[in-house]
Design a protein around this motif. Sequence first.
Motif, PDB file in Angstrom:
ATOM      1  N   ALA A 146       0.767  -1.074   0.016  1.00 43.49           N
ATOM      2  CA  ALA A 146       0.190  -0.084  -0.116  1.00 43.49           C
ATOM      3  C   ALA A 146       0.781   1.530  -0.016  1.00 43.49           C
ATOM      4  O   ALA A 146       1.409   1.799   1.018  1.00 43.49           O
ATOM      5  N   ALA A 147       0.952   1.740  -1.078  1.00 45.06           N
ATOM      6  CA  ALA A 147       1.988   3.072  -1.255  1.00 45.06           C
ATOM      7  C   ALA A 147       1.342   4.041  -0.477  1.00 45.06           C
ATOM      8  O   ALA A 147       0.359   4.603  -0.847  1.00 45.06           O
ATOM      9  N   SER A 148       2.074   4.453   0.589  1.00 42.73           N
ATOM     10  CA  SER A 148       1.507   5.675   1.392  1.00 42.73           C
ATOM     11  C   SER A 148       2.140   6.837   0.603  1.00 42.73           C
ATOM     12  O   SER A 148       2.890   6.719  -0.235  1.00 42.73           O
ATOM     13  N   ARG A 149       1.533   8.115   1.129  1.00 38.25           N
ATOM     14  CA  ARG A 149       2.048   9.411   0.625  1.00 38.25           C
ATOM     15  C   ARG A 149       3.583   9.496   0.716  1.00 38.25           C
ATOM     16  O   ARG A 149       4.030   8.830   2.113  1.00 38.25           O
ATOM     17  N   PRO A 150       4.349  10.305   0.099  1.00 36.64           N
ATOM     18  CA  PRO A 150       5.720  10.468   0.333  1.00 36.64           C
ATOM     19  C   PRO A 150       5.901  10.765   1.681  1.00 36.64           C
ATOM     20  O   PRO A 150       5.281  11.576   2.125  1.00 36.64           O
ATOM     21  N   LEU A 151       7.034  10.278   2.125  1.00 37.45           N
ATOM     22  CA  LEU A 151       7.605  10.434   3.363  1.00 37.45           C
ATOM     23  C   LEU A 151       8.256  11.836   3.531  1.00 37.45           C
ATOM     24  O   LEU A 151       9.017  12.150   2.594  1.00 37.45           O
ATOM     25  N   SER A 152       8.244  12.461   4.689  1.00 33.08           N
ATOM     26  CA  SER A 152       8.918  13.742   4.688  1.00 33.08           C
ATOM     27  C   SER A 152      10.447  13.175   5.048  1.00 33.08           C
ATOM     28  O   SER A 152      10.669  12.100   5.471  1.00 33.08           O
ATOM     29  N   LYS A 153      11.442  14.183   5.128  1.00 26.31           N
ATOM     30  CA  LYS A 153      12.800  13.819   5.318  1.00 26.31           C
ATOM     31  C   LYS A 153      13.205  13.226   6.662  1.00 26.31           C
ATOM     32  O   LYS A 153      13.688  12.167   6.880  1.00 26.31           O
ATOM     33  N   LYS A 154      12.375  13.556   7.585  1.00 26.74           N
ATOM     34  CA  LYS A 154      12.494  13.493   9.041  1.00 26.74           C
ATOM     35  C   LYS A 154      11.903  11.677   9.267  1.00 26.74           C
ATOM     36  O   LYS A 154      12.432  11.141   9.881  1.00 26.74           O
ATOM     37  N   GLU A 155      10.770  11.718   8.632  1.00 29.31           N
ATOM     38  CA  GLU A 155      10.302  10.311   8.683  1.00 29.31           C
ATOM     39  C   GLU A 155      11.188   9.368   7.916  1.00 29.31           C
ATOM     40  O   GLU A 155      11.098   8.403   8.606  1.00 29.31           O
ATOM     41  N   ILE A 156      11.420   9.600   6.827  1.00 35.19           N
ATOM     42  CA  ILE A 156      12.566   8.791   6.194  1.00 35.19           C
ATOM     43  C   ILE A 156      13.833   8.339   7.133  1.00 35.19           C
ATOM     44  O   ILE A 156      13.905   7.347   7.158  1.00 35.19           O
ATOM     45  N   ARG A 157      14.255   9.506   7.540  1.00 33.78           N
ATOM     46  CA  ARG A 157      15.511   9.224   8.520  1.00 33.78           C
ATOM     47  C   ARG A 157      15.137   8.215   9.775  1.00 33.78           C
ATOM     48  O   ARG A 157      15.672   7.128   9.951  1.00 33.78           O
ATOM     49  N   ARG A 158      13.956   8.529  10.284  1.00 30.80           N
ATOM     50  CA  ARG A 158      13.666   7.626  11.520  1.00 30.80           C
ATOM     51  C   ARG A 158      13.198   6.268  11.143  1.00 30.80           C
ATOM     52  O   ARG A 158      13.778   5.370  11.621  1.00 30.80           O
ATOM     53  N   GLU A 159      12.594   6.263  10.104  1.00 29.47           N
ATOM     54  CA  GLU A 159      11.940   4.873   9.396  1.00 29.47           C
ATOM     55  C   GLU A 159      13.431   4.128   9.161  1.00 29.47           C
ATOM     56  O   GLU A 159      13.677   2.993   9.557  1.00 29.47           O
ATOM     57  N   ASN A 160      14.257   4.624   8.289  1.00 27.98           N
ATOM     58  CA  ASN A 160      15.356   4.093   7.789  1.00 27.98           C
ATOM     59  C   ASN A 160      16.274   3.632   9.200  1.00 27.98           C
ATOM     60  O   ASN A 160      16.692   2.426   9.072  1.00 27.98           O
ATOM     61  N   GLU A 161      16.502   4.396   9.979  1.00 25.81           N
ATOM     62  CA  GLU A 161      17.171   3.886  11.046  1.00 25.81           C
ATOM     63  C   GLU A 161      16.798   3.137  11.792  1.00 25.81           C
ATOM     64  O   GLU A 161      17.393   2.146  12.358  1.00 25.81           O
ATOM     65  N   LYS A 162      15.474   2.883  11.887  1.00 22.67           N
ATOM     66  CA  LYS A 162      15.034   1.702  12.506  1.00 22.67           C
ATOM     67  C   LYS A 162      15.105   0.444  12.168  1.00 22.67           C
ATOM     68  O   LYS A 162      15.430  -0.228  12.665  1.00 22.67           O
ATOM     69  N   LEU A 163      14.756   0.474  10.567  1.00 27.03           N
ATOM     70  CA  LEU A 163      15.027  -0.512  10.027  1.00 27.03           C
ATOM     71  C   LEU A 163      16.378  -1.059  10.239  1.00 27.03           C
ATOM     72  O   LEU A 163      16.562  -2.314  10.204  1.00 27.03           O
ATOM     73  N   ILE A 164      17.276  -0.296  10.034  1.00 28.74           N
ATOM     74  CA  ILE A 164      18.596  -0.624  10.049  1.00 28.74           C
ATOM     75  C   ILE A 164      19.085  -1.175  11.469  1.00 28.74           C
ATOM     76  O   ILE A 164      19.693  -2.316  11.719  1.00 28.74           O
ATOM     77  N   LEU A 165      18.684  -0.504  12.553  1.00 26.99           N
ATOM     78  CA  LEU A 165      18.774  -1.071  13.611  1.00 26.99           C
ATOM     79  C   LEU A 165      18.494  -2.398  14.076  1.00 26.99           C
ATOM     80  O   LEU A 165      18.874  -3.283  14.792  1.00 26.99           O
ATOM     81  N   GLU A 166      17.096  -2.618  13.717  1.00 30.87           N
ATOM     82  CA  GLU A 166      16.439  -3.942  13.804  1.00 30.87           C
ATOM     83  C   GLU A 166      17.361  -4.920  13.132  1.00 30.87           C
ATOM     84  O   GLU A 166      17.326  -6.047  13.784  1.00 30.87           O
ATOM     85  N   ALA A 167      17.378  -4.644  11.863  1.00 33.62           N
ATOM     86  CA  ALA A 167      18.135  -5.641  11.172  1.00 33.62           C
ATOM     87  C   ALA A 167      19.524  -5.912  11.896  1.00 33.62           C
ATOM     88  O   ALA A 167      20.099  -7.110  11.822  1.00 33.62           O
ATOM     89  N   ALA A 168      20.215  -4.934  12.262  1.00 38.72           N
ATOM     90  CA  ALA A 168      21.599  -5.039  12.725  1.00 38.72           C
ATOM     91  C   ALA A 168      21.602  -5.950  14.059  1.00 38.72           C
ATOM     92  O   ALA A 168      22.273  -6.753  14.245  1.00 38.72           O
ATOM     93  N   GLU A 169      20.631  -5.665  15.054  1.00 37.07           N
ATOM     94  CA  GLU A 169      20.327  -6.300  16.332  1.00 37.07           C
ATOM     95  C   GLU A 169      20.310  -8.015  16.062  1.00 37.07           C
ATOM     96  O   GLU A 169      21.050  -8.624  16.305  1.00 37.07           O
ATOM     97  N   LYS A 170      19.663  -8.384  14.825  1.00 39.14           N
ATOM     98  CA  LYS A 170      19.352  -9.805  14.634  1.00 39.14           C
ATOM     99  C   LYS A 170      20.750 -10.359  14.180  1.00 39.14           C
ATOM    100  O   LYS A 170      21.181 -11.414  14.585  1.00 39.14           O
ATOM    101  N   VAL A 171      21.232  -9.575  13.270  1.00 36.20           N
ATOM    102  CA  VAL A 171      22.551  -9.932  12.701  1.00 36.20           C
ATOM    103  C   VAL A 171      23.591 -10.099  13.722  1.00 36.20           C
ATOM    104  O   VAL A 171      24.277 -10.955  13.557  1.00 36.20           O
ATOM    105  N   PHE A 172      23.956  -9.089  14.496  1.00 34.39           N
ATOM    106  CA  PHE A 172      24.760  -9.074  15.306  1.00 34.39           C
ATOM    107  C   PHE A 172      24.635 -10.305  16.356  1.00 34.39           C
ATOM    108  O   PHE A 172      25.580 -11.031  16.643  1.00 34.39           O
ATOM    109  N   ALA A 173      23.382 -10.506  16.715  1.00 35.30           N
ATOM    110  CA  ALA A 173      22.977 -11.568  17.493  1.00 35.30           C
ATOM    111  C   ALA A 173      23.269 -12.909  17.155  1.00 35.30           C
ATOM    112  O   ALA A 173      23.760 -13.811  17.633  1.00 35.30           O
ATOM    113  N   GLU A 174      23.190 -12.984  15.868  1.00 36.51           N
ATOM    114  CA  GLU A 174      23.279 -14.532  15.128  1.00 36.51           C
ATOM    115  C   GLU A 174      24.571 -14.698  14.813  1.00 36.51           C
ATOM    116  O   GLU A 174      25.153 -15.987  14.728  1.00 36.51           O
ATOM    117  N   ALA A 175      25.417 -13.682  14.247  1.00 34.30           N
ATOM    118  CA  ALA A 175      26.844 -13.881  13.644  1.00 34.30           C
ATOM    119  C   ALA A 175      28.107 -13.282  14.692  1.00 34.30           C
ATOM    120  O   ALA A 175      29.021 -13.562  14.548  1.00 34.30           O
TER     121      ALA A 175
END
Lengths: 215, 215
Positions: A3-32
Amino acid sequence: MAAASRPLSKKEIRRENEKLILEAAEKVFAEAGFGGATMQLIADMAGLPKANLHYYFPTKESLYRQVVQAIFQDWLKAADIFDDAPGPVEGISAYIDAKMEISRRHPAGSKVWASEVMHRAPVIQDYLETTLVEWTEGRMAVIQRWIDEGKMDAVDPRHLLYMLWATTQHYADFGHQIETLNGGLPLTDAQWEAAKTSVKTIILNGIGARQNRET
Amino acid sequence: MAAASRPLSKKEIRRENEKLILEAAEKVFAEAGFGGATMQLIADMAGLPKANLHYYFPTKESLYRQVVQAIFQDWLKAADIFDDAPGPVEGISAYIDAKMEISRRHPAGSKVWASEVMHRAPVIQDYLETTLVEWTEGRMAVIQRWIDEGKMDAVDPRHLLYMLWATTQHYADFGHQIETLNGGLPLTDAQWEAAKTSVKTIILNGIGARQNRET
DNA sequence: CTTCTTCCTGACCATACGGTCAGGATATGA
DNA sequence: TCATATCCTGACCGTATGGTCAGGAAGAAG
């Protein structure tokens, strides 16, 4: 597709991406582990190009540091419960419940923390020496008070804390072993309840915790 | 320099070097994790050229596997104590003492094991599924028998075992944290004794362990 | 519309790592 | 003594990884 939402603001983009990265990082660091984790793998798991990770987090270490710090915050927060309790039965029960719940819901975080400490805390040694020391002393004082008030046996508060940490975190850090010993299946709700009950029963009995007023 | 001994036989050389390498590897794997460890570092620590490691152990993984297997053997051996004991007071006391002693004397091994399990046991999963499962079931039966004989409370044997593992191994795996909380100093003899006593007291009281015959 | 700032990324680089190998040294055993 | 098996290692190689960068896309600000 999505569901394509309306374009995200820069701040939202930053918050969103940092969250994605941190979550992925936690998993990968935990497993490897830190050494075994690769930026490429974290990027893939986050669904972003590797160069994008380096846009938000300049180095692998800075990313790792943020992951560990976030975990440390959770870790401390779980313990506010301790202070408000009138006695060991309520306080320690609630603490065990809280930490078991973290082990269940957030096992990757616990593993990253364990790994960091096992490797001599290369990135959060300063936290250990300040925040953790203070926190521990505060909690030891609470336990000592309970002992002085006759609400539990005179056990060594320090080693009691270690036991609480060890037993609760074990269910996250050694979750794979526990699963294997459970026929390869994750613990069911009922089994988690049994685990909590066992830990609470043994420890509360073990320290002779007495209810505030005899019923 | 060193007391130059007479030339070693080939067999002695092999035994000696394999031992050197395995000891160095255990330390390095414990401190850096599998991914963070490098063959060069292990070689330096063993005082041998890197190519020599590959002469004895073809790959990093084969070396790691041998380290982990050796640790697993120790791990199991510590538990023979369990079977011969007449009841929980003797059996569990002795088991805690033995495992605490391993944590103290052999912390690197415990860390490697913890790391291996945390990473989903990539190299010893088969051992977990066979040997460890059998071992655990045997020990659970012993505990259940003690319960049936009225020698301790009816706690869940499985979770009691987990508590024993967790609490004793904690002193190795989280030794750095414990040291930091001890003012940066390793535990003294007396402090180790206090730790053992605390763990034994809380657990034995916690399970209502009763001496074979009332005094 | 224009300018500025932030976000994004494919292509690239230097390095470090696991692993190989040819050839020499050293013990063994006939 | 000589042949053989084992041990040893400096030099080398291919690859994977952390990190860089130039240049483009896109929202923000005026």
